[in-house]
Design a protein around this motif. Structure first.
Motif, PDB file in Angstrom:
ATOM      1  N   UNK A 189       0.574  -1.140  -0.071  1.00 53.48           N
ATOM      2  CA  UNK A 189       0.043  -0.107  -0.047  1.00 53.48           C
ATOM      3  C   UNK A 189       0.976   1.349   0.071  1.00 53.48           C
ATOM      4  N   UNK A 190       2.145   1.133  -0.213  1.00 52.27           N
ATOM      5  CA  UNK A 190       3.015   2.284  -0.280  1.00 52.27           C
ATOM      6  C   UNK A 190       3.657   2.593  -1.600  1.00 52.27           C
ATOM      7  N   UNK A 191       3.485   3.767  -2.011  1.00 51.07           N
ATOM      8  CA  UNK A 191       4.189   4.302  -3.274  1.00 51.07           C
ATOM      9  C   UNK A 191       5.432   5.173  -2.881  1.00 51.07           C
ATOM     10  N   UNK A 192       6.551   4.995  -3.391  1.00 49.84           N
ATOM     11  CA  UNK A 192       7.816   5.573  -3.259  1.00 49.84           C
ATOM     12  C   UNK A 192       8.200   6.064  -4.807  1.00 49.84           C
ATOM     13  N   UNK A 193       8.492   7.511  -4.667  1.00 49.88           N
ATOM     14  CA  UNK A 193       9.181   8.064  -5.771  1.00 49.88           C
ATOM     15  C   UNK A 193      10.626   8.416  -5.699  1.00 49.88           C
ATOM     16  N   UNK A 194      11.402   8.166  -6.352  1.00 49.38           N
ATOM     17  CA  UNK A 194      12.755   8.404  -6.232  1.00 49.38           C
ATOM     18  C   UNK A 194      13.154   9.215  -7.552  1.00 49.38           C
ATOM     19  N   UNK A 195      13.683  10.331  -7.029  1.00 48.74           N
ATOM     20  CA  UNK A 195      14.379  11.370  -8.191  1.00 48.74           C
ATOM     21  C   UNK A 195      15.814  10.617  -8.913  1.00 48.74           C
ATOM     22  N   UNK A 196      16.086  11.147 -10.010  1.00 54.35           N
ATOM     23  CA  UNK A 196      17.328  10.508 -10.512  1.00 54.35           C
ATOM     24  C   UNK A 196      18.434  10.754  -9.863  1.00 54.35           C
ATOM     25  N   UNK A 197      18.580  12.113  -9.008  1.00 54.66           N
ATOM     26  CA  UNK A 197      19.573  12.127  -8.368  1.00 54.66           C
ATOM     27  C   UNK A 197      19.825  11.249  -6.998  1.00 54.66           C
ATOM     28  N   UNK A 198      18.763  11.027  -6.668  1.00 54.88           N
ATOM     29  CA  UNK A 198      18.715   9.846  -5.331  1.00 54.88           C
ATOM     30  C   UNK A 198      19.188   8.604  -5.831  1.00 54.88           C
ATOM     31  N   UNK A 199      18.676   7.991  -6.996  1.00 57.48           N
ATOM     32  CA  UNK A 199      19.416   6.834  -7.742  1.00 57.48           C
ATOM     33  C   UNK A 199      20.854   7.091  -7.978  1.00 57.48           C
ATOM     34  N   UNK A 200      21.486   8.256  -8.406  1.00 59.84           N
ATOM     35  CA  UNK A 200      22.859   7.994  -8.647  1.00 59.84           C
ATOM     36  C   UNK A 200      23.599   8.201  -7.408  1.00 59.84           C
ATOM     37  N   UNK A 201      23.185   8.981  -6.267  1.00 65.04           N
ATOM     38  CA  UNK A 201      23.527   9.188  -5.026  1.00 65.04           C
ATOM     39  C   UNK A 201      23.703   7.986  -4.010  1.00 65.04           C
ATOM     40  N   UNK A 202      22.575   6.937  -4.621  1.00 67.00           N
ATOM     41  CA  UNK A 202      22.485   5.863  -3.665  1.00 67.00           C
ATOM     42  C   UNK A 202      21.594   5.908  -2.443  1.00 67.00           C
ATOM     43  N   UNK A 203      21.211   6.976  -2.020  1.00 66.99           N
ATOM     44  CA  UNK A 203      20.599   7.283  -0.820  1.00 66.99           C
ATOM     45  C   UNK A 203      19.843   8.702  -0.675  1.00 66.99           C
ATOM     46  N   UNK A 204      18.755   8.792  -0.032  1.00 71.40           N
ATOM     47  CA  UNK A 204      18.332  10.142   0.287  1.00 71.40           C
ATOM     48  C   UNK A 204      18.433  10.820   1.345  1.00 71.40           C
ATOM     49  N   UNK A 205      18.838  11.945   1.340  1.00 68.62           N
ATOM     50  CA  UNK A 205      19.090  12.846   2.651  1.00 68.62           C
ATOM     51  C   UNK A 205      18.019  13.445   3.431  1.00 68.62           C
ATOM     52  N   UNK A 206      16.829  13.305   2.521  1.00 63.27           N
ATOM     53  CA  UNK A 206      15.644  13.955   3.196  1.00 63.27           C
ATOM     54  C   UNK A 206      14.296  13.286   2.317  1.00 63.27           C
ATOM     55  N   UNK A 207      13.154  13.368   2.724  1.00 59.64           N
ATOM     56  CA  UNK A 207      12.169  12.697   2.085  1.00 59.64           C
ATOM     57  C   UNK A 207      10.713  13.490   2.469  1.00 59.64           C
ATOM     58  N   UNK A 208       9.914  13.476   1.584  1.00 59.26           N
ATOM     59  CA  UNK A 208       8.515  13.900   1.896  1.00 59.26           C
ATOM     60  C   UNK A 208       7.549  12.827   1.903  1.00 59.26           C
ATOM     61  N   UNK A 209       6.534  12.938   2.803  1.00 56.29           N
ATOM     62  CA  UNK A 209       5.628  11.844   3.265  1.00 56.29           C
ATOM     63  C   UNK A 209       4.250  12.159   3.266  1.00 56.29           C
TER      64      UNK A 209
END
Length: 224
Positions: A111-131
């Motif tokens: 039941x969870x939808x997750x969106x990743x920007x291309x910068x996150x995919x290149x970086x390998x992790x996210x420094x922050x997130x919206x929910x």
């Protein structure tokens, strides 16, 4: 993006129509977009959907690839960049993944939808997130959480959401009895997450109306 458990009848790359040698040609791009809309949703719906339902009984049903892309493409960009086009979709036993032409992704897992920007995919992790947090009346609250995060589950199960559930995440959500995260947007930087929070707030207000809170709009619902 995990590929090891893709269902055998789903090709990683769907038939999008073969582009001309001139990759910048507008007619070629529009043909690819039409190919995704008509072909990919149909191909990614039958057997893989059965596999998903068998592995996660009692959870939300899978959205079509077209529906996922239409609702989430704007959230895999930063700033005012154009919404990217979907170019690929694949399924495994527990998730459906849409890949865009800018390198970003949308993943529905249970039941969870997750969106990743291309910068996150290149970086390998996210420094922050919206929910987006929904209460028992399906009224949404949009917030920001500090990472690092590797995926949407890290946000959903993290300290920020735990604070909401404990009643001290915000004045708005302290009045709610239930809390469920249905959307997470992962960002490479805190600045991009602040921009994304505003974007998610206004997109949510379109779909959920004036009960939407967050992103600086924190008036308690009990006050009207």
């Amino acid at each position: 993006v995990p590929r090891s458990r893709e269902t055998p009848h789903i090709a990683s790359t769907l038939a999008l129509g073969r582009p001309r040698r001139d990759m910048g040609h507008r007619r070629s791009n529009s043909a690819g977009s039409r190919g995704f809309s008509r072909a990919s949703s149909a191909r990614a719906s039958s057997g893989a959907r059965k596999s998903f339902r068998a592995g996660s009984a009692g959870t939300a049903s899978w959205k079509s690839a077209r529906t996922l892309a239409r609702a989430n493409a704007r959230h895999v960009t930063t700033g005012r960049a154009r919404a990217p086009r979907p170019v690929k979709v694949y399924d495994n036993a527990h998730s459906r993944v849409v890949v865009y032409d800018n390198g970003g992704t949308t993943t529905q897992s249970r039941a969870l939808i997750t969106n990743k920007t291309p910068q996150v995919r290149r970086q390998g992790f996210a420094r922050a997130a919206n929910y987006r947090l929904l209460n028992e009346k399906n009224q949404p609250y949009v917030g920001l959480a500090k990472g690092p995060f590797e995926n949407g589950r890290d946000v959903r199960d993290g300290r920020r959401i735990a604070a909401h559930k404990a009643g001290h995440g915000s004045a708005v959500t302290s009045e709610d009895r239930r809390h469920r995260v249905d959307v997470v947007n992962l960002h490479a930087t805190h600045h991009q997450a602040k921009q994304g929070e505003t974007k998610l707030y206004y997109a949510t207000k379109v779909t959920h109306g004036d009960s939407t809170r967050g992103a600086g709009h924190t008036r308690r619902r009990s006050l009207g």
